[in-house]
Scaffold this motif. Structure first.
Motif, PDB file in Angstrom:
ATOM      1  N   TYR A 346      39.798  42.100  51.802  1.00  0.00           N
ATOM      2  CA  TYR A 346      39.495  40.668  51.790  1.00  0.00           C
ATOM      3  C   TYR A 346      38.024  40.410  51.483  1.00  0.00           C
ATOM      4  O   TYR A 346      37.647  39.300  51.135  1.00  0.00           O
ATOM      5  N   PHE A 347      37.197  41.439  51.574  1.00  0.00           N
ATOM      6  CA  PHE A 347      35.774  41.293  51.310  1.00  0.00           C
ATOM      7  C   PHE A 347      35.488  41.377  49.816  1.00  0.00           C
ATOM      8  O   PHE A 347      36.099  42.177  49.092  1.00  0.00           O
ATOM      9  N   GLN A 348      34.537  40.539  49.361  1.00  0.00           N
ATOM     10  CA  GLN A 348      34.111  40.616  47.972  1.00  0.00           C
ATOM     11  C   GLN A 348      33.559  42.012  47.675  1.00  0.00           C
ATOM     12  O   GLN A 348      32.832  42.579  48.480  1.00  0.00           O
ATOM     13  N   GLY A 349      33.920  42.516  46.514  1.00  0.00           N
ATOM     14  CA  GLY A 349      33.409  43.808  46.089  1.00  0.00           C
ATOM     15  C   GLY A 349      34.428  44.915  46.132  1.00  0.00           C
ATOM     16  O   GLY A 349      34.239  45.960  45.494  1.00  0.00           O
ATOM     17  N   SER A 350      35.524  44.724  46.874  1.00  0.00           N
ATOM     18  CA  SER A 350      36.562  45.760  46.841  1.00  0.00           C
ATOM     19  C   SER A 350      37.347  45.619  45.539  1.00  0.00           C
ATOM     20  O   SER A 350      37.501  44.513  45.006  1.00  0.00           O
ATOM     21  N   GLU A 351      37.832  46.734  45.029  1.00  0.00           N
ATOM     22  CA  GLU A 351      38.539  46.681  43.751  1.00  0.00           C
ATOM     23  C   GLU A 351      39.822  45.875  43.857  1.00  0.00           C
ATOM     24  O   GLU A 351      40.176  45.116  42.945  1.00  0.00           O
ATOM     25  N   LEU A 352      40.536  46.014  44.968  1.00  0.00           N
ATOM     26  CA  LEU A 352      41.767  45.247  45.120  1.00  0.00           C
ATOM     27  C   LEU A 352      41.487  43.747  45.220  1.00  0.00           C
ATOM     28  O   LEU A 352      42.290  42.940  44.746  1.00  0.00           O
ATOM     29  N   GLU A 353      40.376  43.386  45.812  1.00  0.00           N
ATOM     30  CA  GLU A 353      39.992  41.970  45.845  1.00  0.00           C
ATOM     31  C   GLU A 353      39.809  41.451  44.424  1.00  0.00           C
ATOM     32  O   GLU A 353      40.247  40.350  44.075  1.00  0.00           O
ATOM     33  N   ARG A 354      39.166  42.251  43.581  1.00  0.00           N
ATOM     34  CA  ARG A 354      38.968  41.842  42.184  1.00  0.00           C
ATOM     35  C   ARG A 354      40.300  41.785  41.439  1.00  0.00           C
ATOM     36  O   ARG A 354      40.547  40.845  40.668  1.00  0.00           O
ATOM     37  N   LEU A 355      41.157  42.767  41.647  1.00  0.00           N
ATOM     38  CA  LEU A 355      42.464  42.762  40.991  1.00  0.00           C
ATOM     39  C   LEU A 355      43.296  41.558  41.429  1.00  0.00           C
ATOM     40  O   LEU A 355      44.057  40.981  40.636  1.00  0.00           O
ATOM     41  N   TYR A 356      43.161  41.183  42.709  1.00  0.00           N
ATOM     42  CA  TYR A 356      43.884  40.027  43.232  1.00  0.00           C
ATOM     43  C   TYR A 356      43.490  38.763  42.467  1.00  0.00           C
ATOM     44  O   TYR A 356      44.332  37.917  42.146  1.00  0.00           O
ATOM     45  N   ARG A 357      42.199  38.632  42.158  1.00  0.00           N
ATOM     46  CA  ARG A 357      41.744  37.473  41.393  1.00  0.00           C
ATOM     47  C   ARG A 357      42.127  37.584  39.925  1.00  0.00           C
ATOM     48  O   ARG A 357      42.555  36.619  39.303  1.00  0.00           O
ATOM     49  N   ASP A 358      41.978  38.775  39.371  1.00  0.00           N
ATOM     50  CA  ASP A 358      42.304  38.969  37.955  1.00  0.00           C
ATOM     51  C   ASP A 358      43.781  38.713  37.661  1.00  0.00           C
ATOM     52  O   ASP A 358      44.128  38.117  36.643  1.00  0.00           O
ATOM     53  N   VAL A 359      44.644  39.187  38.541  1.00  0.00           N
ATOM     54  CA  VAL A 359      46.079  39.126  38.248  1.00  0.00           C
ATOM     55  C   VAL A 359      46.589  37.691  38.222  1.00  0.00           C
ATOM     56  O   VAL A 359      47.598  37.398  37.566  1.00  0.00           O
ATOM     57  N   LEU A 360      45.897  36.778  38.886  1.00  0.00           N
ATOM     58  CA  LEU A 360      46.332  35.381  38.898  1.00  0.00           C
ATOM     59  C   LEU A 360      46.247  34.734  37.523  1.00  0.00           C
ATOM     60  O   LEU A 360      46.935  33.744  37.255  1.00  0.00           O
TER      61      LEU A 360
END
Length: 386
Positions: A346-360
């Motif tokens: 849930y913290f900014q900077g994790s790769e999964l956090e970025r993928l979560y935003r990208d996939v939208l």
């Protein structure tokens, strides 16, 4: 030729290492593009005798999937160049050489971008809010606004289209052409500040009486759906290469989730690995099964484009169905990966956090969910009666 031949592991890891910085700073992937161009990646569809890779759509989608596992925004933006070169490849394979010049110019290092999307135009390729005015000598002047113009900082050739409302006895005609970076009259707005896919820098492009000479006008089509090979080629390349990018996102998310599960331990269960937790195992299995369905669908559809398969009226349902399945599957898999990976994602900077935003971003690419379901329903049930 294997994907590793086209996109070596060392290059892939360098690209992966830059992705977070591009996203954080909302900057274009200049270094990625430079290295990909040097590796011949922008010439995937260019024939080998002309210095290209000579790949078909199936192989190109496979390497795009691989690129997206490292840097989704880079892969998405590169898609737009590959769509145009792919369209030229698909048309040439079917005996239509009207866009051979695209492959020839790509062989010389030109970078193509897609300038067709317009705000509020849910007809997509079948109508346009941009006005195309005929000029003496066969050229046209284009005035309108294009959105989501990926590769804005780098393109040297931009494909655009607009409508000549007076043509065809007032029914209108859709006019397609290319401008160059040096063509006067367009403005690129610095307005790409989005939730995800930030490195693509898909800025708005405003066209103000932009003139395209007659020799750069390559199609004039009636308004509305039609069977011109260009429409099939654009849909075939756009939808499948998009699907490849989102398949890569899902693949990366699953691998990140598995790695996290293997690392995590349960305090209440005495340090027992989460890999032994039945609920966690269920979610990982669900994600893996979803991806296992997606890979063969992507391969089958792209293979059939290369093989000149005749699916008749089922072609467009296959293409839009693949795109929706890929974007929705990737979104579900990213969500499952986050669920099993814990609150750190849930913290900014994790790769999964970025993928979560990208996939939208997959929600907004054509064909959208509603349009795709309508296309498939019409193919199987016939159109709705008035």
């Amino acid at each position: 030729m294997t994907p590793d031949d086209v996109l070596p592991a060392a290059l892939l890891e360098r690209i992966r290492g830059r992705a977070a910085g591009y996203d954080r700073n909302n900057t274009f992937f200049h270094e990625d593009l430079e290295e990909l161009a040097a590796a011949g990646y922008l010439k995937l569809f260019v024939p080998e005798p002309d210095g290209g890779r000579g790949l078909g759509l199936e192989a190109a989608a496979d390497v795009q999937r691989r690129l997206a596992t490292a840097a989704p925004a880079t892969a998405l933006a590169v898609n737009m160049h590959l769509v145009w070169t792919g369209v030229a490849y698909v048309l040439a394979a079917r005996g239509d050489h009207s866009l051979d010049f695209v492959l020839q110019e790509a062989a010389r290092g030109e970078i193509f971008a897609f300038g067709n999307s317009e705000a509020g135009n849910d007809s997509v390729l079948f109508d346009s809010r941009t006005v195309a005015t005929p000029l003496v000598g066969g050229g046209y002047s284009f005035t309108g606004t294009k959105i989501f113009t990926s590769l804005s900082p780098a393109w040297t050739r931009l494909g655009i289209f607009g409508k000549d409302p007076q043509a065809r006895e007032g029914d209108g005609e859709l006019v397609h052409g290319f401008i160059t970076r040096g063509t006067p009259g367009y403005t690129i707005l610095d307005d790409w500040n989005t939730l995800g896919m930030r490195a693509s820098q898909s800025n708005t492009t405003v066209l103000e009486a932009v003139e395209v000479p007659g020799d750069r006008i390559f199609r004039k089509l009636p308004v509305g759906p039609n069977a011109d090979p260009l429409i099939f080629a654009i849909f075939a390349c756009f939808e499948t290469l998009l699907a490849a990018v989102y398949t890569g996102i899902g693949e990366r998310a699953l691998n990140l989730g598995v790695d996290a599960v293997k690392r995590r331990t349960s305090f209440k269960n005495g340090g027992r690995s989460y890999a032994l937790d039945p609920d966690i195992r269920w979610k990982v299995a669900e994600a893996a099964m979803a991806m296992d369905i997606l890979y063969p669908q992507l391969s089958a559809v792209t293979h059939d484009v290369d093989a000149l398969a005749d699916h008749g009226s089922q072609w467009f349902p296959k293409l839009v169905g693949l795109k929706v399945n890929a974007t929705e599957t990737a979104r579900r898999v990213v969500d499952l990966a986050i669920r099993v990976s814990g609150g750190s994602t849930y913290f900014q900077g994790s790769e999964l956090e970025r993928l979560y935003r990208d996939v939208l971003a997959g929600l907004f690419h054509p064909s959208d969910d509603e349009s795709a379901h309508n296309t498939v329903a019409n193919a199987w049930l016939g159109p709705l009666e008035d």
